[in-house]
Scaffold this active site. Sequence first.
Site, short mmCIF file in Angstrom:
data_model
loop_
_atom_site.label_atom_id
_atom_site.label_comp_id
_atom_site.label_asym_id
_atom_site.label_seq_id
_atom_site.Cartn_x
_atom_site.Cartn_y
_atom_site.Cartn_z
N LYS A 1 5.04 -3.46 8.46
CA LYS A 1 5.99 -4.40 8.61
C LYS A 1 7.14 -3.21 9.11
O LYS A 1 7.55 -2.46 8.59
CB LYS A 1 6.51 -5.15 7.43
CG LYS A 1 7.66 -5.89 7.60
CD LYS A 1 7.74 -6.74 6.11
CE LYS A 1 9.25 -6.45 5.81
NZ LYS A 1 9.46 -7.11 4.34
N THR B 1 7.22 5.87 7.61
CA THR B 1 8.58 6.29 8.47
C THR B 1 9.20 4.89 8.85
O THR B 1 10.19 4.74 9.08
CB THR B 1 8.19 7.06 9.56
OG1 THR B 1 7.33 8.07 9.20
CG2 THR B 1 9.35 7.64 10.33
N TYR B 2 8.29 3.85 9.21
CA TYR B 2 8.78 2.77 9.86
C TYR B 2 8.80 1.61 9.15
O TYR B 2 9.37 0.51 9.46
CB TYR B 2 7.93 2.44 11.15
CG TYR B 2 7.87 3.62 12.17
CD1 TYR B 2 8.91 3.61 12.87
CD2 TYR B 2 6.94 4.46 12.20
CE1 TYR B 2 8.88 4.85 13.46
CE2 TYR B 2 6.64 5.68 12.83
CZ TYR B 2 7.92 5.86 13.62
OH TYR B 2 7.90 6.85 14.73
N GLY B 3 8.41 1.58 7.94
CA GLY B 3 8.58 0.41 6.88
C GLY B 3 7.42 0.50 6.00
O GLY B 3 6.53 1.50 5.75
N VAL B 4 7.51 -0.80 5.39
CA VAL B 4 6.38 -0.91 4.48
C VAL B 4 4.97 -1.44 4.88
O VAL B 4 4.74 -1.83 5.75
CB VAL B 4 6.76 -2.29 3.45
CG1 VAL B 4 5.84 -2.77 2.38
CG2 VAL B 4 8.26 -1.49 2.81
N VAL B 5 3.95 -1.05 4.24
CA VAL B 5 2.41 -1.46 4.64
C VAL B 5 2.01 -2.28 3.60
O VAL B 5 2.00 -1.79 2.30
CB VAL B 5 1.59 -0.16 5.04
CG1 VAL B 5 0.30 -0.37 5.36
CG2 VAL B 5 2.16 0.64 6.04
N ASP C 1 2.08 12.88 16.82
CA ASP C 1 2.62 12.92 15.54
C ASP C 1 1.11 12.93 14.62
O ASP C 1 1.01 12.22 13.58
CB ASP C 1 3.16 11.33 15.10
CG ASP C 1 3.89 11.59 13.62
OD1 ASP C 1 4.15 12.75 13.35
OD2 ASP C 1 4.30 10.51 12.88
N LEU D 1 0.75 -1.23 0.04
CA LEU D 1 0.00 0.16 -0.05
C LEU D 1 0.88 1.20 0.14
O LEU D 1 0.38 2.39 -0.51
CB LEU D 1 -0.81 0.10 1.29
CG LEU D 1 -2.01 -0.95 1.23
CD1 LEU D 1 -2.65 -1.27 2.47
CD2 LEU D 1 -3.07 -0.74 0.23
N GLY D 2 2.09 1.08 0.47
CA GLY D 2 3.13 2.40 0.39
C GLY D 2 4.08 1.90 1.51
O GLY D 2 4.11 1.13 2.31
#
Length: 444
Positions: free
Chosen positions: A70, A50-54, A162, A46-47
């Site tokens: 993830k 900041t923290y990783g791939v979705v 955030d 999906l995109g």
Amino acid sequence: MAKDNPLLEDPSTTNIHNDTTAPQPTKLDLDPLKKVAGKYLKREILGEGTYGVVYKAINKETGQTVAIKKIRLGKQKEGVNFTALREIKLLRELKDPNIIELIDAYPHKGNLHLVFEFMETDLEAVIRDRNLFLSPADIKSYLQMTLKGLSYCHKKWVLHRDMKPNNLLIGPNGQLKLADFGLARLFGSPDRRFTHQVFARWYRAPELLFGTKQYGSGVDVWAAACIFAELLLRRPFLQGSSDIDQLGKVFAAFGTPTASQWPDMVYLPDYVEYQYVPAPPLRSLFPMASDDAIDLIAKMFTYDPKARISVLQALEHRYFSSAPLPTIPNKLPRPVPKQEHLNSRVSDFNPHEGPTVLSPPRKSRRIMPERGGFEGNAFQVDKNDDHVSAIRQAAGENTGRNGPAMMSVDFSIFGTKPPNRPTINSADRTHLKRKLDLEFQQPE
Ligand SMILES: Nc1ncnc2c1ncn2[C@@H]1O[C@H](COP(=O)(O)OP(=O)(O)OP(=O)(O)O)[C@@H](O)[C@H]1O
């Protein structure tokens, strides 16, 4: 208060990458979670945030579509520490119609996977879509849902910290839900090589920009006010290119705060004196807003966090009870869903399909301002900030828009201690300069 708030129990273990003092996980901790991994069938990407791939994924048992975030755990491949697991558990207990549900959490191949309910779009896409007309009632509805989600979390002693339009996800029935609660505290400051966080600055409260360590729910109120302004203007309101520039933009919009407006300001760690500029009439910034909207904006943008309206008070403001009443969520204008197959069934799966990136890269998703520029209604304000340039130069600041910028986005909890009151001296100014230099250093 610490006793009531599990998040306050061990503030030293806020970053699972760096924390070496916290108890290390054992296999036993993770095994029960691990069983979850086989439950989901991954679909397209999906995109990336900041923290990783979705990923989009399907629960094989129920057919429910979910989004799996993830999270890279870096070098700490052994897994997540006890504190993180406890906080994840806490996040799973946050259940409210305006909070995104964390359905599952499990480690897999050295990454932590967080499973969320799948959402169709987000508020950033709504604001950006020029084909959508947002009526005053629609804006009221989106703001009300944002504040309701925040009020639930504040009631549970959890701050978001955030808040930005792309963290406000929208479901198929128009329901807005706050996402990314707690991730910054759990996973530490984001990798500076990612540009995502640069946008978060626009929503930062002045006390954070002045380096406060003791902040409270007011930071979320300020961010919600920025989102309110963005809904009214259909573009980000205060687009600073650095923390100092951000404060300049804030002061140009609302006037430089005086000691009587915000007595504690001068004691904040990164406080620097700004040349006084008077506040332009708020009405000139939001010409289309109702009187009630202007009154609420003024209260949400109050400088002194102690005097700033709370989320609960904001929800009780007459803006929400006066005509027009907030639009019912399922009647709200929304962009075309980014997913065509929202109701995918297990039979739709093709596990051999390669991943498809559906969302455009972050940079093209945002309206990039011209350097230091306001547009439209607020343009007049920007012309007043020559004083900011002087400070920026004095601080040796790099205001380049393309460079990476560090944003500390610690997920946090309410502070209870009285604020530190350091005096301002040349050491503080050197510290500020160093901080700015660090902020704009190129990553290795
Ligand atoms: N629950 C969800 N349902 C559907 N899509 C989601 C969900 N959560 C995230 N996404 C999508 O996945 C992509 C990455 O999301 P993520 O939250 O990691 O980062 P972001 O919101 O784009 O940026 P940032 O990390 O700065 O918050 C985005 O396109 C986002 O809309």
